[in-house]
Design a protein around this motif. Sequence first.
Motif, PDB file in Angstrom:
ATOM      1  N   SER A   2      13.137 -11.487   3.847  1.00 28.08           N
ATOM      2  CA  SER A   2      12.353 -10.967   2.732  1.00 28.08           C
ATOM      3  C   SER A   2      12.924  -9.643   2.252  1.00 28.08           C
ATOM      4  O   SER A   2      13.471  -8.865   3.027  1.00 28.08           O
ATOM      5  N   GLN A   5      10.273  -5.155  -2.840  1.00 24.54           N
ATOM      6  CA  GLN A   5      10.435  -4.772  -4.238  1.00 24.54           C
ATOM      7  C   GLN A   5       9.369  -3.741  -4.591  1.00 24.54           C
ATOM      8  O   GLN A   5       8.210  -3.880  -4.193  1.00 24.54           O
ATOM      9  N   ASP A   7       7.637  -1.613  -7.777  1.00 22.80           N
ATOM     10  CA  ASP A   7       7.466  -1.375  -9.212  1.00 22.80           C
ATOM     11  C   ASP A   7       7.246   0.122  -9.383  1.00 22.80           C
ATOM     12  O   ASP A   7       6.146   0.638  -9.141  1.00 22.80           O
ATOM     13  N   THR A  49       4.317  -5.858   5.898  1.00 19.36           N
ATOM     14  CA  THR A  49       3.292  -6.700   5.277  1.00 19.36           C
ATOM     15  C   THR A  49       1.979  -5.930   5.134  1.00 19.36           C
ATOM     16  O   THR A  49       1.317  -5.999   4.092  1.00 19.36           O
ATOM     17  N   VAL A  52       2.439  -3.515   2.213  1.00 19.11           N
ATOM     18  CA  VAL A  52       2.369  -4.184   0.908  1.00 19.11           C
ATOM     19  C   VAL A  52       0.912  -4.443   0.534  1.00 19.11           C
ATOM     20  O   VAL A  52       0.485  -4.196  -0.592  1.00 19.11           O
ATOM     21  N   ARG A  53       0.137  -4.896   1.506  1.00 19.11           N
ATOM     22  CA  ARG A  53      -1.279  -5.205   1.233  1.00 19.11           C
ATOM     23  C   ARG A  53      -2.100  -3.949   0.998  1.00 19.11           C
ATOM     24  O   ARG A  53      -3.147  -4.001   0.338  1.00 19.11           O
ATOM     25  N   ARG A  58      -0.795  -1.738  -5.905  1.00 15.17           N
ATOM     26  CA  ARG A  58      -0.074  -3.019  -5.834  1.00 15.17           C
ATOM     27  C   ARG A  58       1.352  -2.883  -6.379  1.00 15.17           C
ATOM     28  O   ARG A  58       1.844  -3.760  -7.094  1.00 15.17           O
ATOM     29  N   SER A  61       5.867  -5.519  -3.364  1.00 14.28           N
ATOM     30  CA  SER A  61       5.825  -6.960  -3.170  1.00 14.28           C
ATOM     31  C   SER A  61       7.006  -7.365  -2.306  1.00 14.28           C
ATOM     32  O   SER A  61       7.942  -6.594  -2.100  1.00 14.28           O
ATOM     33  N   ALA A  63       9.872 -10.411  -1.771  1.00  7.48           N
ATOM     34  CA  ALA A  63      10.531 -11.571  -2.365  1.00  7.48           C
ATOM     35  C   ALA A  63      11.430 -12.202  -1.319  1.00  7.48           C
ATOM     36  O   ALA A  63      11.990 -11.506  -0.463  1.00  7.48           O
TER      37      ALA A  63
END
Length: 64
Positions: A2, A5, A7, A49, A52-53, A58, A61, A63
């Motif tokens: 994984s 990513q 933003d 993980t 990310v959560r 948010r 992520s 990928a």
Amino acid sequence: MSRVQVDADLCVGSGACEALAPDVFEVDDDGVLVVHRPEPGEDDMRDVTDAVRSCPTRALSLAE
Ligand code: SF4
């Protein structure tokens, strides 16, 4: 494997991700998120993980 990513438009530099996965994420002195391990190993994936959560905007992520 994984890939993390980010933003950058959504990230507000809260540091929640760094608190949960400090080996992978770091908010620098300018409040900009640095991803030290964009392709985290298996040992990091649980913390990544969670991070990310937990991101409040948010911005993170994963990928494949
Ligand atoms: S938890 Fe989200 S908003 Fe906070 S520094 Fe990490 S990516 Fe940015």
